[in-house]
Design a protein around this motif. Structure first.
Motif, PDB file in Angstrom:
ATOM      1  N   GLY A  10      54.863 -30.889  55.441  1.00 20.24           N
ATOM      2  CA  GLY A  10      56.000 -30.468  54.621  1.00 20.24           C
ATOM      3  C   GLY A  10      55.574 -29.735  53.369  1.00 20.24           C
ATOM      4  N   ALA A  11      54.557 -30.247  52.686  1.00 17.08           N
ATOM      5  CA  ALA A  11      54.069 -29.598  51.463  1.00 17.08           C
ATOM      6  C   ALA A  11      53.462 -28.240  51.785  1.00 17.08           C
ATOM      7  CB  ALA A  11      53.041 -30.487  50.774  1.00 17.08           C
ATOM      8  N   GLY A  12      52.736 -28.150  52.883  1.00 19.67           N
ATOM      9  CA  GLY A  12      52.151 -26.877  53.294  1.00 19.67           C
ATOM     10  C   GLY A  12      53.213 -25.859  53.640  1.00 19.67           C
ATOM     11  N   TYR A  13      54.279 -26.315  54.294  1.00 20.63           N
ATOM     12  CA  TYR A  13      55.391 -25.428  54.646  1.00 20.63           C
ATOM     13  C   TYR A  13      56.020 -24.830  53.394  1.00 20.63           C
ATOM     14  CZ  TYR A  13      60.020 -23.965  56.158  1.00 20.63           C
ATOM     15  OH  TYR A  13      61.159 -23.241  56.377  1.00 20.63           O
ATOM     16  N   VAL A  14      56.279 -25.676  52.405  1.00 15.06           N
ATOM     17  CA  VAL A  14      56.894 -25.214  51.157  1.00 15.06           C
ATOM     18  C   VAL A  14      55.982 -24.215  50.453  1.00 15.06           C
ATOM     19  CG1 VAL A  14      57.634 -25.933  48.855  1.00 15.06           C
ATOM     20  CG2 VAL A  14      58.324 -27.261  50.850  1.00 15.06           C
ATOM     21  N   LYS A  15      54.703 -24.532  50.344  1.00 18.53           N
ATOM     22  CA  LYS A  15      53.761 -23.634  49.661  1.00 18.53           C
ATOM     23  C   LYS A  15      53.652 -22.299  50.396  1.00 18.53           C
ATOM     24  CE  LYS A  15      49.262 -23.605  47.465  1.00 18.53           C
ATOM     25  NZ  LYS A  15      48.097 -24.400  47.117  1.00 18.53           N
ATOM     26  N   GLU A  16      53.631 -22.356  51.713  1.00 16.51           N
ATOM     27  CA  GLU A  16      53.545 -21.126  52.497  1.00 16.51           C
ATOM     28  C   GLU A  16      54.798 -20.272  52.319  1.00 16.51           C
ATOM     29  OE1 GLU A  16      53.293 -19.747  57.160  1.00 16.51           O
ATOM     30  OE2 GLU A  16      52.983 -21.846  56.664  1.00 16.51           O
ATOM     31  N   GLU A  17      55.964 -20.888  52.413  1.00 23.36           N
ATOM     32  CA  GLU A  17      57.219 -20.154  52.299  1.00 23.36           C
ATOM     33  C   GLU A  17      57.407 -19.551  50.906  1.00 23.36           C
ATOM     34  OE1 GLU A  17      59.599 -19.434  54.665  1.00 23.36           O
ATOM     35  OE2 GLU A  17      58.090 -20.203  56.035  1.00 23.36           O
ATOM     36  N   LEU A  18      56.969 -20.239  49.875  1.00 23.09           N
ATOM     37  CA  LEU A  18      57.121 -19.724  48.520  1.00 23.09           C
ATOM     38  C   LEU A  18      56.254 -18.501  48.252  1.00 23.09           C
ATOM     39  CD1 LEU A  18      57.254 -22.992  46.393  1.00 23.09           C
ATOM     40  CD2 LEU A  18      59.105 -21.364  46.769  1.00 23.09           C
ATOM     41  N   ASN A  19      55.138 -18.396  48.951  1.00 22.38           N
ATOM     42  CA  ASN A  19      54.165 -17.353  48.632  1.00 22.38           C
ATOM     43  C   ASN A  19      53.967 -16.297  49.706  1.00 22.38           C
ATOM     44  OD1 ASN A  19      53.011 -18.327  45.998  1.00 22.38           O
ATOM     45  ND2 ASN A  19      52.743 -20.146  47.244  1.00 22.38           N
ATOM     46  N   GLU A  20      54.607 -16.428  50.861  1.00 24.87           N
ATOM     47  CA  GLU A  20      54.292 -15.533  51.965  1.00 24.87           C
ATOM     48  C   GLU A  20      54.752 -14.088  51.761  1.00 24.87           C
ATOM     49  OE1 GLU A  20      56.036 -16.748  55.616  1.00 24.87           O
ATOM     50  OE2 GLU A  20      58.050 -16.745  54.826  1.00 24.87           O
ATOM     51  N   HIS A  21      55.719 -13.839  50.912  1.00 25.74           N
ATOM     52  CA  HIS A  21      56.237 -12.479  50.751  1.00 25.74           C
ATOM     53  C   HIS A  21      55.667 -11.754  49.539  1.00 25.74           C
ATOM     54  CE1 HIS A  21      58.939 -13.099  54.045  1.00 25.74           C
ATOM     55  NE2 HIS A  21      59.407 -14.200  53.487  1.00 25.74           N
ATOM     56  N   GLY A  22      54.765 -12.394  48.828  1.00 25.51           N
ATOM     57  CA  GLY A  22      54.153 -11.762  47.661  1.00 25.51           C
ATOM     58  C   GLY A  22      53.217 -10.637  48.075  1.00 25.51           C
ATOM     59  N   LYS A  23      53.121  -9.640  47.249  1.00 27.21           N
ATOM     60  CA  LYS A  23      52.285  -8.475  47.554  1.00 27.21           C
ATOM     61  C   LYS A  23      50.863  -8.609  47.009  1.00 27.21           C
ATOM     62  CE  LYS A  23      55.764  -5.992  49.178  1.00 27.21           C
ATOM     63  NZ  LYS A  23      56.165  -6.440  50.469  1.00 27.21           N
ATOM     64  N   ASP A  24      50.679  -9.422  45.982  1.00 30.95           N
ATOM     65  CA  ASP A  24      49.356  -9.524  45.358  1.00 30.95           C
ATOM     66  C   ASP A  24      48.437 -10.466  46.153  1.00 30.95           C
ATOM     67  OD1 ASP A  24      50.889 -11.739  44.649  1.00 30.95           O
ATOM     68  OD2 ASP A  24      49.842 -12.002  42.750  1.00 30.95           O
ATOM     69  N   PRO A  25      47.138 -10.318  46.007  1.00 32.33           N
ATOM     70  CA  PRO A  25      46.180 -11.159  46.741  1.00 32.33           C
ATOM     71  C   PRO A  25      46.326 -12.648  46.428  1.00 32.33           C
ATOM     72  CG  PRO A  25      45.055  -9.294  45.722  1.00 32.33           C
ATOM     73  CD  PRO A  25      46.462  -9.279  45.227  1.00 32.33           C
ATOM     74  N   GLU A  26      46.734 -12.977  45.211  1.00 31.20           N
ATOM     75  CA  GLU A  26      46.916 -14.388  44.830  1.00 31.20           C
ATOM     76  C   GLU A  26      48.007 -15.048  45.680  1.00 31.20           C
ATOM     77  OE1 GLU A  26      46.099 -17.877  42.684  1.00 31.20           O
ATOM     78  OE2 GLU A  26      45.003 -16.013  42.838  1.00 31.20           O
ATOM     79  N   SER A  27      49.104 -14.345  45.915  1.00 29.24           N
ATOM     80  CA  SER A  27      50.186 -14.882  46.743  1.00 29.24           C
ATOM     81  C   SER A  27      49.726 -15.082  48.178  1.00 29.24           C
ATOM     82  CB  SER A  27      51.393 -13.947  46.728  1.00 29.24           C
ATOM     83  OG  SER A  27      52.000 -13.949  45.471  1.00 29.24           O
ATOM     84  N   LYS A  28      48.986 -14.131  48.686  1.00 32.76           N
ATOM     85  CA  LYS A  28      48.484 -14.239  50.058  1.00 32.76           C
ATOM     86  C   LYS A  28      47.510 -15.407  50.183  1.00 32.76           C
ATOM     87  CE  LYS A  28      49.498  -9.657  51.512  1.00 32.76           C
ATOM     88  NZ  LYS A  28      50.803  -9.952  51.954  1.00 32.76           N
ATOM     89  N   ARG A  29      46.690 -15.625  49.165  1.00 34.42           N
ATOM     90  CA  ARG A  29      45.743 -16.739  49.179  1.00 34.42           C
ATOM     91  C   ARG A  29      46.487 -18.074  49.166  1.00 34.42           C
ATOM     92  NH1 ARG A  29      43.733 -20.193  45.823  1.00 34.42           N
ATOM     93  NH2 ARG A  29      44.652 -19.267  43.980  1.00 34.42           N
TER      94      ARG A  29
END
Length: 61
Positions: A10-29
């Motif tokens: 569940g925690a991984g799902y939330v973290k992935e969903e919050l950051n998956e659409h970011g354009k910068d490398p930090e969001s992708k990481r």
């Protein structure tokens, strides 16, 4: 199913969903960290890990 595995997934799902659409490398990481945590929880619960990249929109098999 273990409670610990469900929490990790569940925690991984939330973290992935919050950051998956970011354009910068930090969001992708961070999205990949979320995917890794999610898969760790799935493996603990005897489920197969997700193999598609974060944000790809592929349905789970």
């Amino acid at each position: 199913m273990s409670v610990k595995g469900e929490i990790k997934e569940g925690a991984g799902y939330v973290k992935e969903e919050l950051n998956e659409h970011g354009k910068d490398p930090e969001s992708k990481r961070k999205a990949q960290e979320g995917r890794d945590l999610r898969n760790e929880g799935r493996i603990e619960d005897c489920k197969s890990p997700k193999t598609t990249p974060p944000g790809s929109g592929h349905p789970e098999k």
